[in-house]
Design an enzyme around this catalytic site. Structure first.
Site, short mmCIF file in Angstrom:
data_model
loop_
_atom_site.label_atom_id
_atom_site.label_comp_id
_atom_site.label_asym_id
_atom_site.label_seq_id
_atom_site.Cartn_x
_atom_site.Cartn_y
_atom_site.Cartn_z
CG HIS B 63 -0.35 0.08 2.54
ND1 HIS B 63 0.54 -0.87 3.01
CD2 HIS B 63 -0.49 0.99 3.54
CE1 HIS B 63 0.90 -0.55 4.25
NE2 HIS B 63 0.31 0.58 4.59
CG HIS B 65 -0.09 4.41 4.69
ND1 HIS B 65 -0.90 3.72 5.56
CD2 HIS B 65 -0.82 5.46 4.25
CE1 HIS B 65 -2.07 4.35 5.64
NE2 HIS B 65 -2.04 5.39 4.85
CG ASP B 67 4.90 2.82 7.32
OD1 ASP B 67 4.07 3.16 6.45
OD2 ASP B 67 4.57 2.23 8.35
CG HIS B 68 4.17 -0.31 4.16
ND1 HIS B 68 4.15 -1.64 4.53
CD2 HIS B 68 3.77 0.37 5.27
CE1 HIS B 68 3.76 -1.76 5.79
NE2 HIS B 68 3.51 -0.55 6.25
CG HIS B 143 -4.08 -0.01 6.39
ND1 HIS B 143 -4.09 0.11 7.77
CD2 HIS B 143 -2.96 0.68 5.99
CE1 HIS B 143 -3.05 0.83 8.15
NE2 HIS B 143 -2.35 1.19 7.10
CG ASP B 213 0.51 -1.57 7.57
OD1 ASP B 213 1.43 -2.39 7.41
OD2 ASP B 213 0.72 -0.38 7.83
CG HIS B 271 3.50 -2.42 10.62
ND1 HIS B 271 2.55 -1.61 11.18
CD2 HIS B 271 3.96 -1.75 9.54
CE1 HIS B 271 2.44 -0.51 10.46
NE2 HIS B 271 3.28 -0.57 9.47
#
Lengths: 305, 305
Positions: B63, B65, B67-68, B143, B213, B271
């Site tokens: 996805h 976001h 941090d990914h 999510h 997530d 995570h």
């Protein structure tokens, strides 16, 4: 007020490696904490330096090559996660706004604080930030994409109090700030005291010039004349001058020539290609033409005086 | 062929820190080296693991976001600097192509290798990669933005040679590969030997499910039934279940329940929110419902068997 201080967060070109971080610098000047360039992982370097994230209100991006801006979106997101409220100003080439906003939009992560993008496209020097204590102007450079260096100039400050003299002349402390602003004052005996009698000339304003990335460009010399500290890229040594021509970078010697012509007080070299194992050669090469040379290094802090 | 192996590059949520890297994993399966998610700094973690960059041909992004995926553009650029020639396949949500291409365009850094973007938008599981040895399918998650997990499934392989039996039955090595593909063969005496006499059943195909997530989503259980290794996010502990509801994340216990319901062989938790100092609590909490639990850690390699 302290002398300005420059902290190197990263000083290598191209891809980040565990011990070779891409360009990023923190400049503390007249109460501001400026971030200059922001390669991938810059926010981690900032944490290692225990930099106060909330003090950063102005970020200057020289150009849109990854080793100078890929860390910006992460830092902007982290500001959001930290619940930042105050405005952020980002100065950089046209397109930087679109890059950041697209990522914030697609991640549904619009920040609660406001980001002001100051997109640059002028080929001439321009003042992009100014307050009563300093100014920041672009230094147009020559690279494969549109690139600016940045010249940070303190303004002349107030005169400094000569505490001993003020005491001897029986001047009340309520008049100190007036005297520092060049006003004559009346002492406890009712006598007029000239401000020169109890104050000293202000500190010389300090200047810092950040010049990365660029090929050898002597026409910047007049703009950075007598600069206190010059950071100039030196991606290559003279032995690879052919690569400079191709990639629009400079050698350590060329950086030294710029420093020498500009009568800079101090030269910091950086943006080293990771091909070199022995960076000491950069220093030696620049020292052939200029005497006060320092090699950039992650975590190094330099006082500008 | 070896058992597949998973290497954790990063396993913390939100902002990267010096010792808390965002999500990224390398999966070695049937000769492939897959990269799953790519938070900021992933390329540095890959170098630390001495990963062969040139072996990565498929990158799966769960996805959008930060941090990914904030490390993806840096990795793609580095592939370019390494003069990569072979095609790269990137699987991720709609928009990922625009993000990458915009940055390549503005930095005038179009890659000399071709990038194939496989943009995802389906809310149902779909096979997104398949060859003769394995398949990869999406696991739709729940999510704050459109998110997929990924299920990596080996296909049943060839039978394995029983070298001792083949020798005893005087079968020439030129017939080994035929026998492994279930063909009876003729031995040196001219006698027919059934393939079962000189081969053993193939290894059980292995499966790996990556689920990050997501909030607690029991309807994924049927898709990941009997999975050999399940990575399931556990951003929070039960004491912060309210935050799960708000942020669409899961607790360690909920991850344990998914593993238990799916009859997974092994659960890896990751995570983690950086608010927790003692990660051991995540393990204890999941172990209340599922026995074989491992905590993810940068640099940890897990054999999938």
């Amino acid at each position: 007020m302290h002398n300005p201080r420059l902290t190197i967060l990263g000083c290598f070109s191209a891809s980040p490696k565990a011990n070779a971080h891409p360009t990023a610098q923190l400049l503390e000047m007249k109460g501001h904490l400026f971030l200059i360039d922001c390669g991938e992982g810059t926010q981690i370097r900032m944490r290692q330096q225990k930099a106060k994230f909330s003090r950063i209100n102005h970020i200057f991006i020289s150009h849109l090559h990854g080793d100078h801006f890929f860390g910006l979106i992460g830092l902007i997101s982290t500001f959001g996660l930290m619940n930042r409220q105050q405005d952020l100003h980002v100065y950089g080439p046209n397109g930087i706004k679109e890059i950041i906003q697209l990522q914030l939009k697609l991640s549904k992560s619009y920040t609660q604080y406001q980001i002001h993008f100051h997109e640059l496209e002028s080929l001439a020097p321009q003042i992009i930030f100014e307050d009563e204590k300093l100014s920041v102007e672009t230094i147009p450079l020559h690279h494969r994409v549109y690139t600016n260096g940045f010249l940070f100039k303190e303004k002349i400050g107030e005169r400094k109090l000569d505490f001993e003299a003020a005491k001897n002349h029986k001047v009340s402390h309520t008049y100190f700030s007036l005297a520092k602003r060049k006003k004559d004052v009346v002492n406890l005996d009712g006598k007029t005291i000239a401000y020169q009698q109890i104050t000293l000339p202000p500190d010389e304003p300090k200047t810092y010039a950040f010049c990365s990335d660029t090929s050898f460009k002597p026409d910047i010399v007049h703009q950075i004349k007598n600069v206190n500290l010059l950071y100039h890229e030196s991606t290559f040594l003279e032995e690879h001058e052919d690569l400079c021509f191709k990639t629009k970078h400079a050698t350590a010697k060329q950086a030294g020539i710029i420093a020498q012509k500009a009568k800079a007080k101090h030269l910091v070299l950086g943006h080293f290609s990771v091909r070199y194992r022995n960076l000491e050669k950069f220093k030696l090469e620049a020292e052939e033409v200029f005497s006060n040379v320092t090699l950039a290094k992650s975590g190094l802090t330099i006082s500008i005086n």
